[in-house]
Enzyme design. Structure first.
Site, short mmCIF file in Angstrom:
data_model
loop_
_atom_site.label_atom_id
_atom_site.label_comp_id
_atom_site.label_asym_id
_atom_site.label_seq_id
_atom_site.Cartn_x
_atom_site.Cartn_y
_atom_site.Cartn_z
CB CYS A 239 18.61 17.75 15.09
SG CYS A 239 18.55 18.94 16.46
CB CYS B 86 21.33 19.74 17.60
SG CYS B 86 20.07 20.09 16.34
#
Length: 302
Positions: free
Chosen positions: A119, A200
């Site tokens: 992420c 993400c």
């Protein structure tokens, strides 16, 4: 009686010899006919001549080599079967019309070669290929599609097959203008989709403000990646609109194309921000043009 037996035996021998002769003659005729027919067979069909260059030479060795380098050196924690990946990759396009490749053809490969993405570590780009990768190489903390296994294996390569052959076509492949559903275009669309679905957190995007429309609906970023970001996983998109040093900008964060992008992203409930000429990226541009005004560092005189 003896003469009758001898005559009978001679007659049998003559019949036997005659039969053998007939068999040999018939055999010779069959062989001769087979040779003639073989010579009259149509030659193998030539592969279609496309306007694009043929498959990259030594394609198999390159794909396998890159796969092994990636899984042994670049990302040694990744456990992938490179031989199976090559076979799955090849099966997606060999023995098929190179203008009729589908997403389903590549789906097994996408599932086999995909891997998790950290992420807040991704950089998407459009019309900024060279600059984006110069930046990530120096910055060392952001990942582009070409830094994943799918992107790393195929970057810069060309490939296609033909319905009339079970081998890779090294003579010519369709140029993207000849047909949209060619093996290379569909591959990158599928790889981009897979990448976008995996990102993400914060996603960074580098766009080119030295062209009329920094954001374009027809680009892979605009037509694929933007629409496959998962708002449940991505909460912020940071746009960097970069301009060529020393040139007048053609588009910017206040331009209509970026406003269109903002509308799409906010419609997905993802927060949007935009910055013209992100300084860290601009410094990479300044390496080649240090005397340009935009590259000068202000100094305080004592």
């Amino acid at each position: 009686m003896v003469r009758e037996r001898s005559s009978h035996w001679n007659q049998k021998c003559r019949c036997l010899l005659l039969g053998l002769t007939v068999i040999l003659i018939l055999g010779a005729v069959v062989v001769f006919a087979a040779v003639i027919l073989a010579g009259r067979r149509d030659p193998p069909a030539e592969l279609p001549q496309w306007k694009g260059r043929g498959s990259t030479a030594n394609l198999e060795e390159i794909i396998l080599g890159r796969c092994f380098i990636y899984t042994r050196i670049v990302n040694p924690e990744l456990r992938k079967d490179c031989l199976k990946i090559w076979e799955t990759f090849k099966n997606a396009f060999v023995s098929k019309n190179p203008c009729n490749i589908t997403e389903q053809d590549y789906q097994p490969l996408m599932e086999l070669a995909a891997h998790p993405i950290q992420c807040n570590k991704t950089l998407l780009w459009s019309k900024t290929n060279e600059l984006a990768h110069k930046y990530t190489k120096v910055q060392g903390n952001l990942l582009t599609l070409e830094d994943t296994l799918l992107g790393y294996m195929a970057d810069g390569l060309t490939w296609c097959g033909s319905p009339s052959s079970s081998e890779t076509n090294y003579q010519s492949c369709p140029h993207w203008r000849e047909c949209a559903n060619n093996p290379v275009s569909i591959y990158w669309k599928m790889a981009s989709k897979t990448f976008a679905e995996a990102v993400c957190g914060v996603v960074h995007v580098m766009l080119n403000g030295s062209i009329n429309h920094a954001f374009g609906n027809s680009s892979i970023f605009g037509s694929v990646e933007v629409h496959h970001l998962n708002p449940k996983k991505v909460h912020l998109m940071k746009i960097w609109v970069m301009h060529n040093i020393g040139e007048q900008p053609s588009d910017s964060c206040s331009g209509s194309s970026i406003k269109e992008l903002k509308s799409i992203i906010e419609g997905k409930n993802i927060t949007f921000s935009c910055e013209d000429d992100h300084r860290a990226v601009q410094l990479i541009q300044c390496v080649g043009q240090p005397e340009e005004p935009a590259c000068r560092v202000c100094r305080t005189e004592f």
